[in-house]
Design a protein around this motif. Structure first.
Motif, PDB file in Angstrom:
ATOM      1  N   SER A 152       0.802  -1.225   0.000  1.00  0.00           N
ATOM      2  CA  SER A 152       0.000   0.000   0.000  1.00  0.00           C
ATOM      3  C   SER A 152       0.832   1.270   0.000  1.00  0.00           C
ATOM      4  CB  SER A 152      -0.936   0.013   1.214  1.00  0.00           C
ATOM      5  OG  SER A 152      -0.172  -0.029   2.410  1.00  0.00           O
ATOM      6  N   GLY A 153       2.143   1.167   0.216  1.00  0.00           N
ATOM      7  CA  GLY A 153       2.959   2.367   0.309  1.00  0.00           C
ATOM      8  C   GLY A 153       3.691   2.735  -0.954  1.00  0.00           C
ATOM      9  N   GLY A 154       3.449   2.005  -2.054  1.00  0.00           N
ATOM     10  CA  GLY A 154       4.123   2.289  -3.310  1.00  0.00           C
ATOM     11  C   GLY A 154       3.179   2.827  -4.367  1.00  0.00           C
ATOM     12  N   VAL A 155       3.523   2.575  -5.629  1.00  0.00           N
ATOM     13  CA  VAL A 155       2.746   3.041  -6.772  1.00  0.00           C
ATOM     14  C   VAL A 155       2.438   1.829  -7.648  1.00  0.00           C
ATOM     15  CG1 VAL A 155       2.686   4.552  -8.774  1.00  0.00           C
ATOM     16  CG2 VAL A 155       3.871   5.282  -6.706  1.00  0.00           C
ATOM     17  N   LEU A 156       1.152   1.640  -7.964  1.00  0.00           N
ATOM     18  CA  LEU A 156       0.737   0.579  -8.873  1.00  0.00           C
ATOM     19  C   LEU A 156       0.805   1.105 -10.302  1.00  0.00           C
ATOM     20  CD1 LEU A 156      -0.416  -2.243  -9.409  1.00  0.00           C
ATOM     21  CD2 LEU A 156      -2.714  -1.288  -9.061  1.00  0.00           C
ATOM     22  N   ASN A 157       1.627   0.453 -11.118  1.00  0.00           N
ATOM     23  CA  ASN A 157       1.836   0.869 -12.503  1.00  0.00           C
ATOM     24  C   ASN A 157       1.231  -0.165 -13.435  1.00  0.00           C
ATOM     25  OD1 ASN A 157       4.102   3.197 -12.271  1.00  0.00           O
ATOM     26  ND2 ASN A 157       4.488   1.577 -10.771  1.00  0.00           N
ATOM     27  N   ARG A 272       8.572   6.412   7.310  1.00  0.00           N
ATOM     28  CA  ARG A 272       7.767   5.633   8.258  1.00  0.00           C
ATOM     29  C   ARG A 272       7.046   6.601   9.184  1.00  0.00           C
ATOM     30  NH1 ARG A 272       7.850   0.428  10.095  1.00  0.00           N
ATOM     31  NH2 ARG A 272       9.778  -0.006   8.970  1.00  0.00           N
ATOM     32  N   THR A 273       5.732   6.451   9.277  1.00  0.00           N
ATOM     33  CA  THR A 273       4.900   7.268  10.145  1.00  0.00           C
ATOM     34  C   THR A 273       3.876   6.373  10.825  1.00  0.00           C
ATOM     35  OG1 THR A 273       5.159   9.167   8.674  1.00  0.00           O
ATOM     36  CG2 THR A 273       3.361   9.247  10.268  1.00  0.00           C
ATOM     37  N   ASN A 274       3.925   6.349  12.151  1.00  0.00           N
ATOM     38  CA  ASN A 274       2.968   5.540  12.930  1.00  0.00           C
ATOM     39  C   ASN A 274       2.925   4.096  12.440  1.00  0.00           C
ATOM     40  OD1 ASN A 274       2.258   7.811  14.441  1.00  0.00           O
ATOM     41  ND2 ASN A 274       0.665   8.391  12.976  1.00  0.00           N
ATOM     42  N   ASN A 275       4.118   3.519  12.289  1.00  0.00           N
ATOM     43  CA  ASN A 275       4.276   2.124  11.863  1.00  0.00           C
ATOM     44  C   ASN A 275       3.806   1.866  10.446  1.00  0.00           C
ATOM     45  OD1 ASN A 275       5.352   1.370  14.366  1.00  0.00           O
ATOM     46  ND2 ASN A 275       3.329   0.957  15.219  1.00  0.00           N
ATOM     47  N   TYR A 276       3.565   2.909   9.668  1.00  0.00           N
ATOM     48  CA  TYR A 276       3.227   2.756   8.260  1.00  0.00           C
ATOM     49  C   TYR A 276       4.452   3.118   7.430  1.00  0.00           C
ATOM     50  CZ  TYR A 276      -1.710   2.285   9.430  1.00  0.00           C
ATOM     51  OH  TYR A 276      -2.897   1.848   9.931  1.00  0.00           O
ATOM     52  N   LEU A 277       4.850   2.218   6.575  1.00  0.00           N
ATOM     53  CA  LEU A 277       6.002   2.431   5.708  1.00  0.00           C
ATOM     54  C   LEU A 277       5.513   2.788   4.313  1.00  0.00           C
ATOM     55  CD1 LEU A 277       9.118   2.250   5.458  1.00  0.00           C
ATOM     56  CD2 LEU A 277       8.804  -0.116   4.694  1.00  0.00           C
ATOM     57  N   TYR A 278       6.033   3.865   3.769  1.00  0.00           N
ATOM     58  CA  TYR A 278       5.625   4.295   2.430  1.00  0.00           C
ATOM     59  C   TYR A 278       6.791   5.020   1.772  1.00  0.00           C
ATOM     60  CZ  TYR A 278       4.911   8.786   4.773  1.00  0.00           C
ATOM     61  OH  TYR A 278       5.088   9.929   5.504  1.00  0.00           O
ATOM     62  N   ALA A 279       6.709   5.161   0.477  1.00  0.00           N
ATOM     63  CA  ALA A 279       7.740   5.835  -0.302  1.00  0.00           C
ATOM     64  C   ALA A 279       7.193   7.148  -0.842  1.00  0.00           C
ATOM     65  CB  ALA A 279       8.212   4.946  -1.455  1.00  0.00           C
ATOM     66  N   ALA A 280       8.071   8.121  -0.976  1.00  0.00           N
ATOM     67  CA  ALA A 280       7.666   9.431  -1.480  1.00  0.00           C
ATOM     68  C   ALA A 280       8.865  10.106  -2.113  1.00  0.00           C
ATOM     69  CB  ALA A 280       7.095  10.299  -0.352  1.00  0.00           C
TER      70      ALA A 280
END
Length: 544
Positions: A152-157, A272-280
């Protein structure tokens, strides 16, 4: 559907959500006395076998064995159970309206193979792909499963590319609908959309003119995504199903951390924010957007070139301190200043955002050497001002280099990496000056000119540089505030570096004549036996 105005209340769903619960809220009107009985009939038709339908399922409070406190809301599950009897003892069923033929919405779903490469980097491979055939009579449906948290933290291409040679000269357009949880293909061929009253998806299309179509969904919702591909032929009346034309498309689906790796004006980072890992994307040079492609506030080429030249050419200010150090015989200090000037110049040439970038080696190496050279310049200058014994000074130089390397490896951007060594070196200098003042019983340095024209201006310039670095420098004003920092630090070094040490006034041993052997000195007075020095002159005869 609100059932207060419908008796009996009937609802037919052609495209129910897959693997989801459907809830029915039942409330009793306050003005109705007694107990109210009701029936709920659920019938599901299997599209793969239209002739076979599951028997109706009629859950009630008795058959589901639910307490009355749960009677206001219940979840309907599908199963095989005989319908309960009606309140009056007779058995009857409420007719359920039939939807469109099941064969029109029953398509085989082809799964995809998941291949994880890295964090938020997943490729989805199609069996017997990546080239897929889209028949003219029914859609081709594919499913992409996204795992919770991991995807959920990336980009679906999604990428579609049409093989024009497979169209056989027909005006064929391949439409793709990407929907979450349920496949969707519009039955209305004239206006192809991926939306219904309760569903909405993403539409892609490729034809002989536009053979490539891309779709990117940042931070996609997890679960199953269904891609439905359908080939239609363009006519005067809109789109109609094609006859005997099987289109071939290249399908590529993958997850990536960022869009196009943020381009040349950004850097993809994992957060990482509140145990959520995502890319930006962290954009630079005034660029914005998901992939750093919005140039509404971007810096111009001239501005980028100016900032690079300011940061690089400001290091030329280290040339005067190098000349002063060499003239005063501080050769080790001069070597440190040259090291700092060299790596600071090329680090800032490599650190610039945009297209005005020049790197002679790896960025991390340049950054480490620049930070180490800057701190070592401060360290060796203050230690040189203390005028310690040569052995003690060399030990402090080596110890400072090792400790500063360790500190930079732990945190390169910490403010105490600069303040800590500076304060420690100033403490050593203060102790040395105090001891020398007590021993000489005179203030050290002894001349007022040294204080007025060198030490006080150099200290003020160094303090201004530290204040700018700590409290004024930001990302917006970095290029000119940091250039001023270079000028101030180099200028303070030129003022604070002590003059050449004067040679000691104590006379050393007399120089010996070159040659081998020894000297035999004979007192002529003793040889002649003369006692009174006034009688004869005394001559010393030395024989080698």
């Amino acid at each position: 559907m609100d059932c207060r105005d419908h008796t009996p209340c009937q609802l037919a769903l052609d495209l129910p959500f897959w693997q989801h619960w459907y809830y029915v809220l039942v409330e009793k009107h306050p003005g109705v006395p007694g107990t109210v009985s009701f029936q709920v009939i659920v019938q599901v038709t299997d599209c793969s076998q239209p002739s076979l339908a599951r028997p109706p399922f009629l859950p009630s409070s008795a058959s589901m064995n639910m307490p009355h406190s749960f009677g206001s809301m219940g979840g309907l599950a599908l199963g095989d159970s005989p319908p309960p009897a009606s309140p009056n003892g007779t058995k009857h069923s409420v007719p359920i309206p039939t939807s469109s033929p099941a064969s029109e919405r029953c398509w085989p779903v082809r799964p995809t193979l998941r291949n994880e490469l890295d964090t938020f980097s997943v490729h989805f491979y199609i069996f017997f792909g990546p080239n897929v055939s889209v028949p003219p009579d029914h859609p081709a449906v594919f499913v992409i499963n996204l795992l919770p948290v991991l995807d959920s933290g990336g980009v679906l291409n999604l990428e579609l590319r049409l093989n024009v040679s497979s169209l056989c000269g027909e005006n064929v357009t391949v439409f793709g609908c990407l929907n979450h949880e349920v496949p969707l293909t519009s039955s209305d061929n004239a206006s192809v959309t991926c939306e219904t009253e309760s569903l909405a998806g993403f539409l892609l299309s490729v034809n002989a003119t536009a053979t490539l179509s891309r779709l990117r969904i940042p931070y996609p919702q997890t679960g199953s995504w269904y891609l439905s591909l359908r080939s239609l032929c363009a006519t005067e009346h809109g789109f109609e199903p094609c006859t005997n034309v099987t289109a071939e498309v290249y399908l590529r689906a993958y997850l990536s951390p960022c869009i196009n790796d943020c381009g040349i004006y950004g850097q993809c980072k994992l957060l990482r924010t509140n145990n959520y890992l995502y890319a930006a994307c962290e954009c630079k040079a005034g660029w914005n957007g998901w992939g750093c492609t919005d140039n509404a506030e971007a810096f111009s080429y001239g501005f980028q070139l100016l900032s690079t030249l300011l940061l690089c050419l400001s290091n030329v200010m280290f040339v005067p301190p190098v000349a002063i150090a060499v003239r005063s015989h501080y050769l080790l200090e001069a070597a440190v200043y040259i090291f700092t000037m060299f790596f600071s110049t090329f680090y800032h040439a490599c650190d610039q955002p945009g297209i005005v970038v020049f790197c002679i080696m790896d960025y991390d190496v340049l950054q480490f050497c620049d930070f180490l050279g800057s701190l070592m310049s401060v360290w060796v200058t203050v230690i040189a001002m203390a005028r310690l014994q040569p052995v003690v000074k060399q030990v402090l130089y080596l110890l400072g280099a090792m400790l500063l390397s360790m500190a930079l490896q732990m945190d390169r951007h910490g403010l105490w990496n600069l303040l800590g060594p500076s304060l420690f070196a100033l403490g050593i200098m203060a102790i040395a000056w105090t001891a020398r003042t007590i021993r000489r019983r005179h203030c050290y340095p002894p001349t007022w000119k040294r204080w007025a024209f060198y030490l006080c201006p150099g200290a003020l310039i160094a303090a201004a540089a530290v204040l700018l670095y700590a409290f004024v420098e930001t990302e917006e004003n970095y290029f000119y505030i940091h250039s001023i920092w270079h000028l101030l630090i180099a200028g303070s070094v030129g003022f604070l570096l002590p003059p050449r040490a004067k040679p000691s006034r104590r006379l050393g041993p007399l120089p010996r004549r070159k040659g081998c052997g020894y000297q035999l000195c004979v007192n002529e007075q003793e040889e002649l036996g003369l006692v009174d020095p006034a009688v004869a002159s005394i001559n010393s005869i030395c024989t080698s």
